[in-house]
Scaffold this motif. Structure first.
Motif, PDB file in Angstrom:
ATOM      1  N   MET A  69     -10.170  18.229  -5.695  1.00 16.99           N
ATOM      2  CA  MET A  69      -9.565  17.013  -5.162  1.00 16.99           C
ATOM      3  C   MET A  69     -10.679  16.009  -4.881  1.00 16.99           C
ATOM      4  SD  MET A  69      -7.294  16.412  -1.714  1.00 16.99           S
ATOM      5  CE  MET A  69      -7.567  18.075  -1.311  1.00 16.99           C
ATOM      6  N   ASN A  70     -10.356  14.766  -5.122  1.00 16.98           N
ATOM      7  CA  ASN A  70     -11.311  13.682  -4.932  1.00 16.98           C
ATOM      8  C   ASN A  70     -10.629  12.592  -4.095  1.00 16.98           C
ATOM      9  OD1 ASN A  70     -12.386  11.100  -5.581  1.00 16.98           O
ATOM     10  ND2 ASN A  70     -12.135  11.400  -7.760  1.00 16.98           N
ATOM     11  N   ILE A  71     -11.374  12.080  -3.104  1.00 22.46           N
ATOM     12  CA  ILE A  71     -10.854  10.995  -2.260  1.00 22.46           C
ATOM     13  C   ILE A  71     -11.695   9.758  -2.540  1.00 22.46           C
ATOM     14  CG2 ILE A  71     -10.387  10.198   0.094  1.00 22.46           C
ATOM     15  CD1 ILE A  71      -8.835  12.692  -0.380  1.00 22.46           C
ATOM     16  N   LYS A  72     -11.049   8.640  -2.789  1.00 23.73           N
ATOM     17  CA  LYS A  72     -11.781   7.394  -3.045  1.00 23.73           C
ATOM     18  C   LYS A  72     -11.061   6.215  -2.415  1.00 23.73           C
ATOM     19  CE  LYS A  72      -9.848   5.555  -7.261  1.00 23.73           C
ATOM     20  NZ  LYS A  72     -10.223   4.729  -8.367  1.00 23.73           N
ATOM     21  N   LYS A  73     -11.815   5.156  -2.182  1.00 21.66           N
ATOM     22  CA  LYS A  73     -11.244   3.904  -1.688  1.00 21.66           C
ATOM     23  C   LYS A  73     -10.553   3.213  -2.858  1.00 21.66           C
ATOM     24  CE  LYS A  73     -12.554  -0.236   0.872  1.00 21.66           C
ATOM     25  NZ  LYS A  73     -13.688  -0.961   1.467  1.00 21.66           N
ATOM     26  N   ALA A  74      -9.335   2.768  -2.633  1.00 26.20           N
ATOM     27  CA  ALA A  74      -8.534   2.153  -3.690  1.00 26.20           C
ATOM     28  C   ALA A  74      -9.020   0.757  -4.036  1.00 26.20           C
ATOM     29  CB  ALA A  74      -7.076   2.083  -3.258  1.00 26.20           C
ATOM     30  N   THR A  75      -8.832   0.399  -5.295  1.00 32.62           N
ATOM     31  CA  THR A  75      -9.092  -0.949  -5.789  1.00 32.62           C
ATOM     32  C   THR A  75      -7.852  -1.421  -6.543  1.00 32.62           C
ATOM     33  OG1 THR A  75      -9.977  -0.211  -7.917  1.00 32.62           O
ATOM     34  CG2 THR A  75     -11.557  -0.397  -6.076  1.00 32.62           C
ATOM     35  N   LEU A  76      -7.873  -2.653  -6.973  1.00 33.03           N
ATOM     36  CA  LEU A  76      -6.728  -3.183  -7.729  1.00 33.03           C
ATOM     37  C   LEU A  76      -6.437  -2.384  -8.997  1.00 33.03           C
ATOM     38  CD1 LEU A  76      -6.992  -7.065  -7.372  1.00 33.03           C
ATOM     39  CD2 LEU A  76      -5.094  -5.608  -6.667  1.00 33.03           C
ATOM     40  N   SER A  77      -7.436  -1.743  -9.564  1.00 38.65           N
ATOM     41  CA  SER A  77      -7.198  -0.943 -10.773  1.00 38.65           C
ATOM     42  C   SER A  77      -6.322   0.280 -10.479  1.00 38.65           C
ATOM     43  CB  SER A  77      -8.518  -0.515 -11.415  1.00 38.65           C
ATOM     44  OG  SER A  77      -9.220   0.361 -10.560  1.00 38.65           O
ATOM     45  N   ASP A  78      -6.156   0.625  -9.213  1.00 41.28           N
ATOM     46  CA  ASP A  78      -5.320   1.756  -8.809  1.00 41.28           C
ATOM     47  C   ASP A  78      -3.895   1.323  -8.438  1.00 41.28           C
ATOM     48  OD1 ASP A  78      -7.497   3.734  -8.827  1.00 41.28           O
ATOM     49  OD2 ASP A  78      -8.253   2.589  -7.110  1.00 41.28           O
ATOM     50  N   LEU A  79      -3.579   0.060  -8.611  1.00 34.55           N
ATOM     51  CA  LEU A  79      -2.332  -0.513  -8.110  1.00 34.55           C
ATOM     52  C   LEU A  79      -1.081   0.261  -8.540  1.00 34.55           C
ATOM     53  CD1 LEU A  79      -0.870  -2.694  -6.527  1.00 34.55           C
ATOM     54  CD2 LEU A  79      -0.967  -4.149  -8.571  1.00 34.55           C
ATOM     55  N   GLU A  80      -0.947   0.575  -9.811  1.00 35.43           N
ATOM     56  CA  GLU A  80       0.262   1.254 -10.298  1.00 35.43           C
ATOM     57  C   GLU A  80       0.453   2.603  -9.606  1.00 35.43           C
ATOM     58  OE1 GLU A  80       2.628   0.021 -12.270  1.00 35.43           O
ATOM     59  OE2 GLU A  80       1.536  -1.850 -12.545  1.00 35.43           O
ATOM     60  N   SER A  81      -0.618   3.370  -9.491  1.00 39.01           N
ATOM     61  CA  SER A  81      -0.544   4.694  -8.858  1.00 39.01           C
ATOM     62  C   SER A  81      -0.174   4.590  -7.390  1.00 39.01           C
ATOM     63  CB  SER A  81      -1.884   5.424  -8.985  1.00 39.01           C
ATOM     64  OG  SER A  81      -2.216   5.615 -10.322  1.00 39.01           O
ATOM     65  N   ILE A  82      -0.806   3.658  -6.694  1.00 39.71           N
ATOM     66  CA  ILE A  82      -0.525   3.500  -5.262  1.00 39.71           C
ATOM     67  C   ILE A  82       0.917   3.035  -5.070  1.00 39.71           C
ATOM     68  CG2 ILE A  82      -1.136   2.342  -3.113  1.00 39.71           C
ATOM     69  CD1 ILE A  82      -3.856   1.719  -4.399  1.00 39.71           C
ATOM     70  N   ALA A  83       1.343   2.064  -5.851  1.00 45.08           N
ATOM     71  CA  ALA A  83       2.698   1.520  -5.702  1.00 45.08           C
ATOM     72  C   ALA A  83       3.741   2.616  -5.881  1.00 45.08           C
ATOM     73  CB  ALA A  83       2.932   0.378  -6.683  1.00 45.08           C
ATOM     74  N   HIS A  84       3.520   3.500  -6.836  1.00 41.37           N
ATOM     75  CA  HIS A  84       4.459   4.596  -7.056  1.00 41.37           C
ATOM     76  C   HIS A  84       4.538   5.492  -5.817  1.00 41.37           C
ATOM     77  CE1 HIS A  84       6.595   7.847  -9.007  1.00 41.37           C
ATOM     78  NE2 HIS A  84       5.665   8.666  -8.554  1.00 41.37           N
ATOM     79  N   LEU A  85       3.382   5.900  -5.289  1.00 40.45           N
ATOM     80  CA  LEU A  85       3.360   6.755  -4.090  1.00 40.45           C
ATOM     81  C   LEU A  85       3.889   6.019  -2.863  1.00 40.45           C
ATOM     82  CD1 LEU A  85       0.066   8.854  -4.136  1.00 40.45           C
ATOM     83  CD2 LEU A  85       2.410   9.653  -4.383  1.00 40.45           C
ATOM     84  N   PHE A  86       3.558   4.735  -2.748  1.00 41.80           N
ATOM     85  CA  PHE A  86       4.027   3.949  -1.608  1.00 41.80           C
ATOM     86  C   PHE A  86       5.555   3.850  -1.627  1.00 41.80           C
ATOM     87  CE2 PHE A  86       4.804  -0.155   0.605  1.00 41.80           C
ATOM     88  CZ  PHE A  86       4.232   0.159   1.828  1.00 41.80           C
ATOM     89  N   ASN A  87       6.128   3.712  -2.806  1.00 38.68           N
ATOM     90  CA  ASN A  87       7.585   3.674  -2.926  1.00 38.68           C
ATOM     91  C   ASN A  87       8.182   5.018  -2.493  1.00 38.68           C
ATOM     92  OD1 ASN A  87       9.989   2.175  -3.706  1.00 38.68           O
ATOM     93  ND2 ASN A  87      10.145   3.671  -5.369  1.00 38.68           N
ATOM     94  N   GLU A  88       7.572   6.130  -2.910  1.00 40.50           N
ATOM     95  CA  GLU A  88       8.029   7.459  -2.482  1.00 40.50           C
ATOM     96  C   GLU A  88       7.939   7.596  -0.963  1.00 40.50           C
ATOM     97  OE1 GLU A  88       6.040  10.717  -4.384  1.00 40.50           O
ATOM     98  OE2 GLU A  88       6.593  10.045  -6.388  1.00 40.50           O
ATOM     99  N   TYR A  89       6.872   7.087  -0.395  1.00 40.27           N
ATOM    100  CA  TYR A  89       6.668   7.122   1.059  1.00 40.27           C
ATOM    101  C   TYR A  89       7.805   6.392   1.779  1.00 40.27           C
ATOM    102  CZ  TYR A  89       4.501   5.507   5.466  1.00 40.27           C
ATOM    103  OH  TYR A  89       4.234   5.182   6.763  1.00 40.27           O
ATOM    104  N   ARG A  90       8.151   5.215   1.288  1.00 44.66           N
ATOM    105  CA  ARG A  90       9.225   4.435   1.899  1.00 44.66           C
ATOM    106  C   ARG A  90      10.568   5.159   1.775  1.00 44.66           C
ATOM    107  NH1 ARG A  90      10.805   0.152  -0.002  1.00 44.66           N
ATOM    108  NH2 ARG A  90      11.374  -0.845   1.958  1.00 44.66           N
TER     109      ARG A  90
END
Length: 146
Positions: A1-22
């Motif tokens: 597992m790898n932890i990193k600070k998000a950037t705009l290039s990660d937008l699609e991945s974050i948005a998908h997880l953020f939607n699941e979170y909501r």
């Protein structure tokens, strides 16, 4: 597992997880709204997002918002969101994200990290308490919904 600070290039991945979170918190699915919201946070620097990933992709995230403690005269962070995809739960992803948030808060000279969770979210509450978070017994939390 790898932890990193998000950037705009990660937008699609974050948005998908953020939607699941909501959705987990009983909100209707809104992938485009999630994408817009996260894009604004990353573009303006309103928050700091850390992503957990493995060979399969992004499996969890945490989002921290900056604030300050007037009494302590220091920065503080609000851990507003922590989410691990369902199939990655129990593998230490939440633990790793909390550790990264703590390290980051210390690096930025913060006095504390605060968070809120649903009273019936027993799994999250156990994780937070295992990591030293304590329910506030001094102050009551109020909110004005607008």
């Amino acid at each position: 597992m790898n932890i990193k600070k998000a950037t705009l290039s990660d937008l699609e991945s974050i948005a998908h997880l953020f939607n699941e979170y909501r959705i987990f918190y009983k909100r209707p699915s809104n992938t485009e709204g999630a994408k817009t919201f996260i894009q604004e946070r990353l573009t303006t620097g309103d928050s700091v997002i850390f992503l957990a990933g493995d060979d399969q992709g992004v499996i969890g995230f945490t989002q921290l918002y900056p604030t300050f403690t007037s009494i302590g005269m220091k920065r503080a962070w609000i851990l507003n969101d922590l989410y691990v995809s369902e199939d990655a739960r129990g593998a230490g992803v939440g633990q790793a994200l909390l550790h990264k948030a703590r390290t980051f808060a210390r690096e930025t000279g913060a006095a504390s990290i605060c968070l809120s969770t649903a009273p019936d979210n027993d799994v999250a509450r156990r994780l937070y308490e295992k990591n030293g978070y304590r329910q506030d017994q001094i102050f009551l939390h109020y909110e004005l919904e607008l």
